[in-house]
Design an enzyme around this catalytic site. Structure first.
Site, PDB file in Angstrom:
ATOM      1  N   ASN A  26      63.281  38.500   4.261  1.00 23.69           N
ATOM      2  CA  ASN A  26      62.157  38.062   3.435  1.00 23.69           C
ATOM      3  C   ASN A  26      61.758  39.259   2.573  1.00 23.69           C
ATOM      4  O   ASN A  26      62.137  40.395   2.889  1.00 23.69           O
ATOM      5  CB  ASN A  26      61.007  37.510   4.300  1.00 23.69           C
ATOM      6  CG  ASN A  26      60.287  38.595   5.083  1.00 23.69           C
ATOM      7  OD1 ASN A  26      59.780  39.570   4.514  1.00 23.69           O
ATOM      8  ND2 ASN A  26      60.241  38.448   6.401  1.00 23.69           N
ATOM      9  N   ASN A  80      57.533  31.519  15.680  1.00 25.31           N
ATOM     10  CA  ASN A  80      58.726  30.890  15.120  1.00 25.31           C
ATOM     11  C   ASN A  80      59.647  30.292  16.174  1.00 25.31           C
ATOM     12  O   ASN A  80      60.659  29.687  15.850  1.00 25.31           O
ATOM     13  CB  ASN A  80      59.516  31.902  14.278  1.00 25.31           C
ATOM     14  CG  ASN A  80      58.726  32.388  13.094  1.00 25.31           C
ATOM     15  OD1 ASN A  80      58.584  33.582  12.877  1.00 25.31           O
ATOM     16  ND2 ASN A  80      58.162  31.471  12.333  1.00 25.31           N
ATOM     17  N   ARG A  99      68.331  35.740  13.018  1.00 24.99           N
ATOM     18  CA  ARG A  99      67.351  35.278  14.009  1.00 24.99           C
ATOM     19  C   ARG A  99      67.909  34.206  14.947  1.00 24.99           C
ATOM     20  O   ARG A  99      67.238  33.847  15.922  1.00 24.99           O
ATOM     21  CB  ARG A  99      66.071  34.776  13.315  1.00 24.99           C
ATOM     22  CG  ARG A  99      65.326  35.886  12.556  1.00 24.99           C
ATOM     23  CD  ARG A  99      63.860  35.560  12.326  1.00 24.99           C
ATOM     24  NE  ARG A  99      63.092  35.501  13.567  1.00 24.99           N
ATOM     25  CZ  ARG A  99      61.806  35.202  13.647  1.00 24.99           C
ATOM     26  NH1 ARG A  99      61.123  34.954  12.545  1.00 24.99           N
ATOM     27  NH2 ARG A  99      61.170  35.168  14.815  1.00 24.99           N
ATOM     28  N   ARG A 153      62.391  28.316   4.581  1.00 28.65           N
ATOM     29  CA  ARG A 153      62.962  28.447   5.932  1.00 28.65           C
ATOM     30  C   ARG A 153      63.236  27.075   6.560  1.00 28.65           C
ATOM     31  O   ARG A 153      64.361  26.704   6.780  1.00 28.65           O
ATOM     32  CB  ARG A 153      62.013  29.246   6.833  1.00 28.65           C
ATOM     33  CG  ARG A 153      61.851  30.698   6.409  1.00 28.65           C
ATOM     34  CD  ARG A 153      63.149  31.460   6.594  1.00 28.65           C
ATOM     35  NE  ARG A 153      63.033  32.858   6.258  1.00 28.65           N
ATOM     36  CZ  ARG A 153      62.668  33.804   7.119  1.00 28.65           C
ATOM     37  NH1 ARG A 153      62.377  33.515   8.355  1.00 28.65           N
ATOM     38  NH2 ARG A 153      62.616  35.062   6.716  1.00 28.65           N
ATOM     39  N   HIS A 182      56.733  31.134   5.115  1.00 31.11           N
ATOM     40  CA  HIS A 182      56.361  30.251   6.217  1.00 31.11           C
ATOM     41  C   HIS A 182      54.956  29.730   5.909  1.00 31.11           C
ATOM     42  O   HIS A 182      54.124  30.471   5.373  1.00 31.11           O
ATOM     43  CB  HIS A 182      56.277  31.019   7.560  1.00 31.11           C
ATOM     44  CG  HIS A 182      57.592  31.250   8.238  1.00 31.11           C
ATOM     45  ND1 HIS A 182      57.895  32.450   8.858  1.00 31.11           N
ATOM     46  CD2 HIS A 182      58.661  30.445   8.446  1.00 31.11           C
ATOM     47  CE1 HIS A 182      59.103  32.365   9.396  1.00 31.11           C
ATOM     48  NE2 HIS A 182      59.592  31.173   9.169  1.00 31.11           N
ATOM     49  N   ASP A 184      52.458  29.498   7.759  1.00 32.54           N
ATOM     50  CA  ASP A 184      51.371  30.286   8.353  1.00 32.54           C
ATOM     51  C   ASP A 184      51.041  31.544   7.556  1.00 32.54           C
ATOM     52  O   ASP A 184      50.080  32.240   7.869  1.00 32.54           O
ATOM     53  CB  ASP A 184      51.677  30.635   9.825  1.00 32.54           C
ATOM     54  CG  ASP A 184      52.863  31.577   9.989  1.00 32.54           C
ATOM     55  OD1 ASP A 184      53.436  32.037   8.972  1.00 32.54           O
ATOM     56  OD2 ASP A 184      53.219  31.871  11.146  1.00 32.54           O
ATOM     57  N   CYS A 278      51.640  34.921  13.438  1.00 35.88           N
ATOM     58  CA  CYS A 278      53.038  34.725  13.857  1.00 35.88           C
ATOM     59  C   CYS A 278      53.420  35.611  15.030  1.00 35.88           C
ATOM     60  O   CYS A 278      54.462  35.402  15.646  1.00 35.88           O
ATOM     61  CB  CYS A 278      54.014  34.823  12.696  1.00 35.88           C
ATOM     62  SG  CYS A 278      53.801  36.179  11.611  1.00 35.88           S
TER      63      CYS A 278
HETATM   64  N1  ARG Z   1      60.838  39.148   9.904  1.00 37.40           N
HETATM   65  C1  ARG Z   1      60.470  37.822  10.312  1.00 37.40           C
HETATM   66  C2  ARG Z   1      61.232  36.787   9.510  1.00 37.40           C
HETATM   67  O1  ARG Z   1      61.432  36.998   8.352  1.00 37.40           O
HETATM   68  C3  ARG Z   1      58.989  37.634  10.174  1.00 37.40           C
HETATM   69  C4  ARG Z   1      58.535  36.292  10.664  1.00 37.40           C
HETATM   70  C5  ARG Z   1      57.069  36.098  10.527  1.00 37.40           C
HETATM   71  N2  ARG Z   1      56.726  34.817  10.995  1.00 37.40           N
HETATM   72  C6  ARG Z   1      55.900  33.946  10.427  1.00 37.40           C
HETATM   73  N3  ARG Z   1      55.720  32.812  11.010  1.00 37.40           N
HETATM   74  N4  ARG Z   1      55.293  34.210   9.314  1.00 37.40           N
HETATM   75  O2  ARG Z   1      61.648  35.778  10.011  1.00 37.40           O
END
Ligand code: ARG
Length: 287
Positions: A26, A80, A99, A153, A182, A184, A278
Site C-alpha cells: 500500500n 484483516n 499476506r 483489496r 480498506h 476502516d 486495524c
Molecule cells: N500493511 C498492511 C496491509 O497493507 C496494513 C493493513 C492495515 N489494515 C487495515 N485494515 N487498514 O495490508
C-alpha cells in the site's frame, strides 16, 4: 447506542514481535524508512502496541493477545483476519501473496478461540473470494448492518459472500483511492450513531448511499490531515474513541459530541498503513 454485546468488549490483538515493514503493498509502506533504524522502530512499535492495549483496557475492553509468526509482519493487523459476529468467525482471503501466508496461522488461532469457548465456529469462504476481514466489513451495531468496502483489496463478491454467512443487511461502498484502501481507513461508525468518514475515498454513488443511511447531522467529514494521520481508523468503546495522534480540531469536535478522545503515537504502524482499528478485532459483537 449500545447492545448487550457491548457490555464487555472482547478485542483480539497480535503481539508485535514479528512486526516490521519489509515490503510495500500500500502507498504508506516504507521499507527503506523502517530499515534505516529497524531496532528503533521495533522498540517504538512495542511501546505503541502496549499503549494501545492499555488504552483499550482503560476504556473497558478485555484484550486477548495472540502471538504473530516470523515472516508475516502484517499479522499485527488482525482486523484483516476475519469478520466475527454472533460468535462465528468468517476467515479472510487476502489479495496479496505477502499476506496470504497469514491465513493458516490466523485460522489456527481462531480454532484455539473456539476450543477455549470464546467463539463457536470458524467458517471458510469459497475459493476465489477476496475479502480482508473486518477492515472491509464494518459491523454497525446501532444500525445492525454491515458496511462493506470493496475495490483495492476486497471484492464486492467477497464482501457479499461474508454477509451471506451472517444473513445481515449490507451497504456496499466502493473505495476509489489507493491511499484509503480498506474501508476502516476512511469510515468509522461511533457508538452514538455518528459516522466519521473521509469523502474523497468513496465513489459518488457510495457517498450518495452513505447519505441515504446516515442522517446529515450524524455524518462527520474528516479533514485530509486527520485522515492522513489514520484517525478515521479508530476504535470506539462506549464514549471513548481510541485512535492515532489527532489534530486539536478533531479532539474538540469529538468532545462537542460527547466523546472522549484517547489519541496515541502509532507512527511505527502507520509506516505500514495501519492504525488503531486495524490492530484490533472485536470478537464479542452478537449482532
Ligand atoms: N500493511 C498492511 C496491509 O497493507 C496494513 C493493513 C492495515 N489494515 C487495515 N485494515 N487498514 O495490508
Amino acid at each position: 447506542m449500545s447492545s448487550p454485546s457491548d457490555a464487555v468488549p472482547l478485542i483480539l490483538m497480535t503481539d508485535p514481535e514479528h512486526f516490521q515493514v519489509s515490503y510495500a503493498i500500500n502507498p504508506w509502506m516504507r521499507p527503506g524508512v523502517w530499515a534505516a533504524d529497524a531496532a528503533g522502530h521495533r522498540r517504538a512499535a512495542r511501546a505503541a502496541f502496549e499503549a494501545l492495549r492499555d488504552a483499550l483496557g482503560e476504556a473497558g475492553a478485555r484484550v486477548e493477545t495472540m502471538p504473530g509468526s516470523p515472516g508475516l509482519p502484517d499479522m499485527v493487523f488482525p482486523a484483516n483476519a476475519a469478520v466475527v459476529l454472533g460468535r462465528r468467525a468468517v476467515m479472510a482471503r487476502f489479495r496479496h501473496p505477502e499476506r496470504q501466508g497469514e491465513e493458516a496461522p490466523f485460522r489456527a488461532a481462531f480454532e484455539g478461540l473456539v476450543e477455549r469457548g470464546l467463539l463457536d465456529e470458524v467458517v471458510t469462504l469459497p475459493e476465489g473470494c477476496l475479502q480482508e476481514g473486518a477492515g472491509d466489513c464494518l459491523w454497525d451495531a446501532g444500525r445492525r448492518l454491515f458496511w462493506v468496502g470493496y475495490g483495492p483489496r476486497s471484492t464486492l463478491a467477497g464482501g457479499r459472500a461474508v454477509c451471506r454467512e451472517f444473513g445481515r443487511e449490507i451497504v456496499p461502498l466502493k473505495l476509489v483511492s489507493e491511499r484509503f484502501y480498506h474501508l476502516d481507513t476512511c469510515f468509522c461508525p461511533l457508538s452514538g450513531g455518528e459516522v466519521l468518514f473521509y469523502p474523497p475515498a468513496f465513489s459518488e454513488k457510495s457517498l450518495w448511499q452513505i447519505r441515504q443511511v446516515v442522517a446529515d447531522e450524524q455524518l462527520i467529514a474528516m479533514s485530509e490531515e486527520d485522515a492522513a494521520r489514520f484517525c478515521v481508523n479508530a476504535v470506539c468503546i462506549g464514549r471513548t474513541v481510541v485512535m492515532a495522534s489527532a489534530t486539536p480540531e478533531l479532539g474538540r469536535l469529538l468532545a462537542d459530541r460527547g466523546y472522549m478522545l484517547r489519541d496515541l503515537d502509532l507512527s511505527p504502524f502507520i509506516l505500514s498503513g495501519g492504525g488503531a482499528f486495524c490492530m484490533t478485532l472485536r470478537l464479542d459483537h452478537l449482532g
